[in-house]
Enzyme design. Structure first.
Site, short mmCIF file in Angstrom:
data_model
loop_
_atom_site.label_atom_id
_atom_site.label_comp_id
_atom_site.label_asym_id
_atom_site.label_seq_id
_atom_site.Cartn_x
_atom_site.Cartn_y
_atom_site.Cartn_z
N ASP A 282 -21.38 65.76 -6.68
CA ASP A 282 -21.52 67.19 -6.44
C ASP A 282 -22.99 67.54 -6.66
O ASP A 282 -23.80 66.71 -7.12
CB ASP A 282 -20.59 68.01 -7.33
CG ASP A 282 -20.33 69.39 -6.72
OD1 ASP A 282 -21.09 69.81 -5.81
OD2 ASP A 282 -19.37 70.07 -7.14
C1 NOJ Z 1 -21.16 72.72 -5.44
C2 NOJ Z 1 -19.68 72.83 -5.29
O1 NOJ Z 1 -19.04 72.48 -6.50
C3 NOJ Z 1 -19.10 72.00 -4.17
O2 NOJ Z 1 -17.75 72.31 -4.02
C4 NOJ Z 1 -19.87 72.22 -2.91
O3 NOJ Z 1 -19.29 71.46 -1.87
C5 NOJ Z 1 -21.31 71.83 -3.15
N1 NOJ Z 1 -21.87 72.67 -4.20
C6 NOJ Z 1 -22.17 71.96 -1.89
O4 NOJ Z 1 -22.38 73.27 -1.58
#
Ligand code: NOJ
Length: 735
Positions: A282
């Site tokens: 993430d």
């Molecule tokens: C953080 C989030 O937790 C995740 O779900 C998301 O896909 C990513 N950022 C990218 O934006």
């Protein structure tokens, strides 16, 4: 020597030419192409494939792309910029490896569908699949090759803002939804994606929804058994459906941040499930191993994440800046890097990026917001609506009604209808509740719209006008709830009350004595105990998306008979959370008569609305529950059937639910677990028999020795309209 150098550079230039034009011998399998390419790559180019950048058009990033140091971008929705970056990668970098562009298409791209928690309330995986297919088509048309969805985190705590993004608290339903979404996004192909498809990403692996206190990013303490039985199955189901990628979570589980968990990312994911796609971290979660306290610096963070099984790093640069040095110092083997790159390249080949790296800028205009997409958005909006209460039969509202007061901060708010993660949805494309109602009501109907108050804040200036509007109307519809910014990532709440002075507004309007419908628009279950007690009619519309106003108006005026059922328990108050239907019985199950039992002194222990709950404009009667045979062996199925009759005056859909309890086990088992459901349409007066088949396979769990087995003994069977209101029977499973 000079001649050798010349020869070398000649050979090198040949390889540049052939690679930059992506010439692979005809008929080569993806595996062969990947290997061929990998052989040509320098260590730095390999590590470049493992970096996903969040930046767009800055010079520094363009240079990195040209050097082959970037494998992917996230969040780029400008198709011209996308193609520009792609052109540099394909035509200017040494090997011409295309970039893969990822984006958060969570519940729609331009056409925004209801939030996933709302979609889950439809209990209609087929429809959810169609929704995903449209989301894929719109995304791909606009140059997005890969979407960060579906989110399959189980959530048992409504305070957690990201409960909106998932399918609720039940593992079985979430697993079916996960598979439906993966198929809708990627298609059914043998690993090859069509031109309207994208790579899916199951997230956030794993356990992220168990954040303590419902506070986003917080610590998760999950036992092995609960992890395997509750949190992991939706991921495994998604892997079985062929999901191309997986995203690791921000959280830790029992001391190990999941982004550094070899147990999760390699032993289970690769070893047990055979996942062959790639894992992306993430956003900066690799670097966050430092504040987690398991890495001293970015080098150590990168090393830990890589060795655990993270193939691509999102946004932070622990890999980009450190991995080549670690390889050169023999601290990690280049083989580990090769493996990660192989997985990434494979997906790039499979989704056709080598053959077709560019997106056609003329395409989106004929795809985005296509009328079929809007029609589907309306269908999903109405199927996600849940009728929570309808005591005096105020709903549906007659189309001949002379006047309606439409009151509330969400009645005419475009932005809030889309909810969290709205893709590239535009507020101006949204049909509001007011517009939906205006469109449906007769031309003679007077609609008295008053905002009344804001979602948040304590201004009550609009109350008097709201009361006036109510007084001069035949029925009052109050659109209240949460704004789009109150749920989603980093939007956890400590209260589950209706925010601001919205409840006070309802109280004021209620004093008029007019029939009131509360229309709740929210990203999470709210503790609406007062409303439930005092208002006769409650409709739950979630954040319903672009066509929300139309879909909800269909329900309000009875053109669609509501059939949705909640997939996350609604508590009476915030003190009850986490609350979920498949809990354990305890040694002292709560009881009205026994004091020393598992209950509260200041609240009832039961929820306000249980999992699976939702009403209809008609009524369904369940009878004749049959379990046959009443004794089965491990190899033999049991058939469970029930008669369901539409006892009301209009046609309607019912979601018939099957729950099972393993009465005695080597470890304690939940008081009930959803094992099947069927959504049926019954004309008025019609009766249908619904049958389910269960085998020992579906009764398995992790026993006292952590083996995944079914244990012989008695099983209680519960079939009904929700997790509480069921007919009961039993069968025995013998050895
Ligand atoms: C953080 C989030 O937790 C995740 O779900 C998301 O896909 C990513 N950022 C990218 O934006």
């Amino acid at each position: 020597m000079k001649i050798r150098i010349k020869l070398l550079s000649f050979l090198l230039s040949l390889s540049i030419l052939s690679a930059a034009q992506n010439v692979f011998a005809v008929g080569l399998t993806t595996e062969k192409k990947v290997e061929e390419l990998l052989q040509k790559m320098t260590l730095e180019e390999k590590i470049g494939q493992m970096y996903q950048s969040r930046d767009g058009g800055q010079d520094s990033i363009l240079k990195l792309v040209q050097k082959g140091n970037v494998g992917s971008f996230l969040g780029i929705t400008d198709i011209i910029l996308r193609n520009k970056l792609q052109k540099i990668a394909v035509e200017k970098s040494r090997l011409g490896i295309p970039l893969i562009f990822g984006f958060d298409t969570i519940h729609g791209y331009k056409t925004v569908f209801p939030i996933p928690l709302g979609q889950a309330a439809s209990w209609n995986p087929k429809l959810a699949e169609k929704v995903a297919a449209v989301s894929a088509k719109e995304s791909r048309s606009d140059g997005i090759d890969w979407v960060f969805a579906p989110m399959v985190d189980i959530a048992r705590d409504a305070r957690w803002g990201r409960i909106a993004e998932g399918f609720g608290e039940d593992t079985y339903l979430a697993s079916l939804m996960a598979q439906a979404k993966v198929r809708g996004l990627q298609g059914y192909g043998d690993g090859l994606f069509g031109p309207d498809k994208v790579a899916a990403c199951l997230k956030h692996y794993a356990g992220y929804g168990a954040a303590e206190g419902g506070r986003d990013y917080n610590t998760c303490e999950i036992s092995q058994r609960t992890l395997r039985e509750i949190y992991l199955p939706p991921f495994q189901a998604g892997v079985q459906a062929g999901a191309a990628t997986i995203m690791s979570g921000f959280n830790e589980i029992s001391g190990v941040p999941v982004t550094a968990s070899r147990f999760l990312l390699t032993d289970i994911l690769r070893g047990e499930w055979g996942f062959d796609g790639f894992v992306v971290s993430d956003y900066t979660s690799v670097r966050e191993l430092i504040p987690h306290g398991i890495a001293i610096d970015e080098t150590q963070a990168g090393k830990k994440a890589l060795l655990a099984g993270i193939d691509m790093e999102m946004s932070s640069r622990c890999y980009l800046n450190n991995l080549s040095r670690l390889v050169r110092q023999d601290k990690i083997s280049e083989k580990v890097i090769d493996q990660a790159v192989r997985r990434i390249l494979r997906i790039k080949f499979d989704i056709g990026l080598f053959d077709n790296p560019y997106a056609d800028p003329n395409k989106p205009s004929s795809v985005l917001l296509h009328k079929d997409h809007l029609e589907l958005a309306r269908e999903m909006a109405r199927q996600s609506v849940v009728l929570l209460k309808n005591t005096n039969g105020i709903l549906p509202v007659s189309k001949d009604i002379k006047s309606i007061a439409l009151i509330g901060p969400l009645a005419d708010s475009r932005e809030d209808m889309m909810g969290t993660w709205k893709g590239v949805g535009d507020a101006e494309d949204v049909v509001t509740i007011l517009e939906g109602i205006q469109d449906k009501a007769s031309a003679e109907c007077k609609i008295n719209y008053v905002k009344g108050c804001d979602v948040k804040g304590d201004l009550i200036d609009g109350f008097a006008q709201a009361v006036e509007a109510a007084k001069k109307s035949d029925v009052v519809i109050m659109a209240v709830g949460e704004s789009e910014k109150m749920s989603g990532e980093a939007h956890s709440r400590a209260s589950l009350d209706l925010p601001g002075v919205q409840r006070e507004l309802i109280e004021e309007v209620q004093k008029t004595g007019k029939p009131i419908v509360v229309l709740l628009l929210t990203g999470r279950p709210l503790a609406i105990t007062w409303i439930d007690k005092n208002i006769p009619t409650i409709l739950l519309g979630w954040h319903p998306g672009t066509q929300g106003g139309n879909g909800i108006a269909d329900v309000i005026f009875g053109d669609y008979n509501p059939s949705g059922k909640i997939t996350a328990t609604f508590p009476r108050n915030v003190g009850q959370v986490p609350i979920y239907y498949n809990c354990k019985n305890t040694g002292r199950p709560p009881s009205e008569s026994e004091y020393h039992t598992s209950r509260y002194i200041d609240s009832h222990w039961t929820p306000l609305y249980p999992f699976g709950y939702g009403l209809s404009y008609t009524t369904f009667h369940y009878s004749n529950l049959k379990v046959s045979p009443d004794k089965i062996s491990m190899e033999q199925p049991v058939t469970i059937s029930v008669d369901v009759k539409n006892a009301g005056k209009r046609a309607g859909e019912e979601i018939v639910q099957l729950y099972v309890r393993d009465v005695v086990g080597s470890v304690t088992r939940p008081v009930k677990e959803l094992k099947g459901f069927e959504k049926i349409l019954l004309k008025h007066g019609e009766k249908k028999t619904v049958s389910f088949t269960l085998t020992a396979e579906q009764l398995k769990f992790y026993n006292i020795d952590n083996q995944f087995v079914a244990e012989s003994g008695m099983f209680k069977v519960m079939v009904g309209k929700n997790s509480v209101d069921c007919l009961e029977s039993e069968f025995e499973l013998t050895k």
